[in-house]
Design a protein around this motif. Structure first.
Motif, PDB file in Angstrom:
ATOM      1  N   MET A  96     -33.676 -57.213 -48.109  1.00 28.99           N
ATOM      2  CA  MET A  96     -33.067 -56.460 -47.015  1.00 28.99           C
ATOM      3  C   MET A  96     -31.570 -56.762 -46.955  1.00 28.99           C
ATOM      4  O   MET A  96     -31.169 -57.912 -47.054  1.00 28.99           O
ATOM      5  N   THR A  97     -30.782 -55.733 -46.821  1.00 26.68           N
ATOM      6  CA  THR A  97     -29.339 -55.909 -46.655  1.00 26.68           C
ATOM      7  C   THR A  97     -28.962 -55.409 -45.263  1.00 26.68           C
ATOM      8  O   THR A  97     -29.761 -54.755 -44.581  1.00 26.68           O
ATOM      9  N   ALA A  98     -27.755 -55.701 -44.860  1.00 25.31           N
ATOM     10  CA  ALA A  98     -27.279 -55.216 -43.563  1.00 25.31           C
ATOM     11  C   ALA A  98     -27.321 -53.686 -43.521  1.00 25.31           C
ATOM     12  O   ALA A  98     -27.626 -53.091 -42.489  1.00 25.31           O
ATOM     13  N   GLU A  99     -27.030 -53.046 -44.652  1.00 25.73           N
ATOM     14  CA  GLU A  99     -27.031 -51.578 -44.693  1.00 25.73           C
ATOM     15  C   GLU A  99     -28.435 -51.003 -44.535  1.00 25.73           C
ATOM     16  O   GLU A  99     -28.631 -50.034 -43.810  1.00 25.73           O
ATOM     17  N   THR A 100     -29.422 -51.598 -45.208  1.00 31.42           N
ATOM     18  CA  THR A 100     -30.781 -51.074 -45.059  1.00 31.42           C
ATOM     19  C   THR A 100     -31.329 -51.362 -43.665  1.00 31.42           C
ATOM     20  O   THR A 100     -32.016 -50.524 -43.093  1.00 31.42           O
ATOM     21  N   LEU A 101     -30.994 -52.516 -43.120  1.00 31.63           N
ATOM     22  CA  LEU A 101     -31.412 -52.825 -41.758  1.00 31.63           C
ATOM     23  C   LEU A 101     -30.817 -51.817 -40.774  1.00 31.63           C
ATOM     24  O   LEU A 101     -31.517 -51.288 -39.917  1.00 31.63           O
ATOM     25  N   ARG A 102     -29.542 -51.526 -40.920  1.00 37.64           N
ATOM     26  CA  ARG A 102     -28.877 -50.537 -40.058  1.00 37.64           C
ATOM     27  C   ARG A 102     -29.543 -49.170 -40.196  1.00 37.64           C
ATOM     28  O   ARG A 102     -29.775 -48.476 -39.209  1.00 37.64           O
ATOM     29  N   TYR A 103     -29.890 -48.803 -41.425  1.00 37.21           N
ATOM     30  CA  TYR A 103     -30.555 -47.520 -41.662  1.00 37.21           C
ATOM     31  C   TYR A 103     -31.871 -47.451 -40.884  1.00 37.21           C
ATOM     32  O   TYR A 103     -32.142 -46.473 -40.187  1.00 37.21           O
ATOM     33  N   TYR A 104     -32.702 -48.489 -41.008  1.00 40.89           N
ATOM     34  CA  TYR A 104     -34.000 -48.472 -40.332  1.00 40.89           C
ATOM     35  C   TYR A 104     -33.844 -48.499 -38.817  1.00 40.89           C
ATOM     36  O   TYR A 104     -34.558 -47.797 -38.102  1.00 40.89           O
ATOM     37  N   LEU A 105     -32.917 -49.301 -38.329  1.00 40.52           N
ATOM     38  CA  LEU A 105     -32.730 -49.367 -36.878  1.00 40.52           C
ATOM     39  C   LEU A 105     -32.193 -48.052 -36.309  1.00 40.52           C
ATOM     40  O   LEU A 105     -32.591 -47.636 -35.229  1.00 40.52           O
ATOM     41  N   CYS A 106     -31.315 -47.404 -37.037  1.00 39.55           N
ATOM     42  CA  CYS A 106     -30.752 -46.135 -36.571  1.00 39.55           C
ATOM     43  C   CYS A 106     -31.779 -45.005 -36.626  1.00 39.55           C
ATOM     44  O   CYS A 106     -31.639 -44.009 -35.929  1.00 39.55           O
ATOM     45  N   ASN A 107     -32.801 -45.172 -37.458  1.00 39.15           N
ATOM     46  CA  ASN A 107     -33.814 -44.132 -37.595  1.00 39.15           C
ATOM     47  C   ASN A 107     -35.126 -44.479 -36.896  1.00 39.15           C
ATOM     48  O   ASN A 107     -36.139 -43.827 -37.133  1.00 39.15           O
ATOM     49  N   THR A 108     -35.091 -45.475 -36.051  1.00 38.20           N
ATOM     50  CA  THR A 108     -36.264 -45.870 -35.268  1.00 38.20           C
ATOM     51  C   THR A 108     -36.022 -45.469 -33.823  1.00 38.20           C
ATOM     52  O   THR A 108     -34.923 -45.658 -33.305  1.00 38.20           O
ATOM     53  N   GLN A 109     -37.030 -44.914 -33.209  1.00 36.81           N
ATOM     54  CA  GLN A 109     -36.874 -44.485 -31.824  1.00 36.81           C
ATOM     55  C   GLN A 109     -36.494 -45.667 -30.933  1.00 36.81           C
ATOM     56  O   GLN A 109     -37.074 -46.747 -31.044  1.00 36.81           O
ATOM     57  N   ARG A 110     -35.521 -45.448 -30.080  1.00 30.32           N
ATOM     58  CA  ARG A 110     -35.047 -46.496 -29.175  1.00 30.32           C
ATOM     59  C   ARG A 110     -36.194 -47.036 -28.316  1.00 30.32           C
ATOM     60  O   ARG A 110     -36.273 -48.220 -28.036  1.00 30.32           O
ATOM     61  N   ARG A 111     -37.099 -46.157 -27.918  1.00 30.01           N
ATOM     62  CA  ARG A 111     -38.251 -46.555 -27.105  1.00 30.01           C
ATOM     63  C   ARG A 111     -39.091 -47.604 -27.832  1.00 30.01           C
ATOM     64  O   ARG A 111     -39.520 -48.592 -27.263  1.00 30.01           O
ATOM     65  N   LEU A 112     -39.301 -47.386 -29.135  1.00 30.90           N
ATOM     66  CA  LEU A 112     -40.094 -48.320 -29.921  1.00 30.90           C
ATOM     67  C   LEU A 112     -39.396 -49.675 -30.024  1.00 30.90           C
ATOM     68  O   LEU A 112     -40.032 -50.725 -29.894  1.00 30.90           O
ATOM     69  N   ILE A 113     -38.105 -49.660 -30.252  1.00 30.22           N
ATOM     70  CA  ILE A 113     -37.357 -50.918 -30.322  1.00 30.22           C
ATOM     71  C   ILE A 113     -37.448 -51.658 -28.993  1.00 30.22           C
ATOM     72  O   ILE A 113     -37.650 -52.878 -28.964  1.00 30.22           O
ATOM     73  N   LYS A 114     -37.341 -50.948 -27.880  1.00 32.02           N
ATOM     74  CA  LYS A 114     -37.445 -51.581 -26.564  1.00 32.02           C
ATOM     75  C   LYS A 114     -38.827 -52.181 -26.332  1.00 32.02           C
ATOM     76  O   LYS A 114     -38.973 -53.177 -25.638  1.00 32.02           O
ATOM     77  N   GLU A 115     -39.866 -51.566 -26.915  1.00 30.47           N
ATOM     78  CA  GLU A 115     -41.225 -52.113 -26.792  1.00 30.47           C
ATOM     79  C   GLU A 115     -41.413 -53.346 -27.672  1.00 30.47           C
ATOM     80  O   GLU A 115     -42.120 -54.280 -27.291  1.00 30.47           O
ATOM     81  N   LEU A 116     -40.812 -53.346 -28.847  1.00 28.59           N
ATOM     82  CA  LEU A 116     -41.006 -54.442 -29.790  1.00 28.59           C
ATOM     83  C   LEU A 116     -40.173 -55.674 -29.460  1.00 28.59           C
ATOM     84  O   LEU A 116     -40.610 -56.800 -29.709  1.00 28.59           O
ATOM     85  N   LEU A 117     -38.996 -55.473 -28.920  1.00 32.38           N
ATOM     86  CA  LEU A 117     -38.087 -56.589 -28.673  1.00 32.38           C
ATOM     87  C   LEU A 117     -38.713 -57.707 -27.838  1.00 32.38           C
ATOM     88  O   LEU A 117     -38.647 -58.874 -28.239  1.00 32.38           O
ATOM     89  N   PRO A 118     -39.370 -57.415 -26.707  1.00 34.59           N
ATOM     90  CA  PRO A 118     -39.968 -58.516 -25.936  1.00 34.59           C
ATOM     91  C   PRO A 118     -41.061 -59.268 -26.704  1.00 34.59           C
ATOM     92  O   PRO A 118     -41.261 -60.458 -26.491  1.00 34.59           O
ATOM     93  N   LYS A 119     -41.717 -58.582 -27.634  1.00 30.95           N
ATOM     94  CA  LYS A 119     -42.793 -59.225 -28.394  1.00 30.95           C
ATOM     95  C   LYS A 119     -42.256 -60.179 -29.452  1.00 30.95           C
ATOM     96  O   LYS A 119     -42.933 -61.128 -29.836  1.00 30.95           O
TER      97      LYS A 119
END
Length: 67
Positions: free
Chosen positions: A32-55
């Motif tokens: 994983m590179t910073a660029e691929t991580l940025r790609y996945y995070l930018c293409n993941t629904q914000r709602r999903l990230i908000k659900e996963l972060l507390p876990k």
């Protein structure tokens, strides 16, 4: 980050035969590179990230990963 060392430790602790080894990383694997991580995070629904972060927030803290 320590998969090979941890696997060797486990194999030693369970007294596995000396010919058994953890498999080597495949030549096609790309870490994983910073660029691929940025790609996945930018293409993941914000709602999903908000659900996963507390876990996983404790994991980030324990292993010193930046948010």
């Amino acid at each position: 980050e320590r998969l090979n060392a941890d696997a060797s430790y486990v194999l030693e602790r369970v007294q596995s035969p000396s010919f058994i080894h953890f498999p080597e990383r495949q030549s096609w694997y790309k870490p994983m590179t910073a660029e691929t991580l940025r790609y996945y995070l930018c293409n993941t629904q914000r709602r999903l990230i908000k659900e996963l972060l507390p876990k996983y927030i404790l994991d980030f803290s324990l292993f010193g990963y930046p948010l």
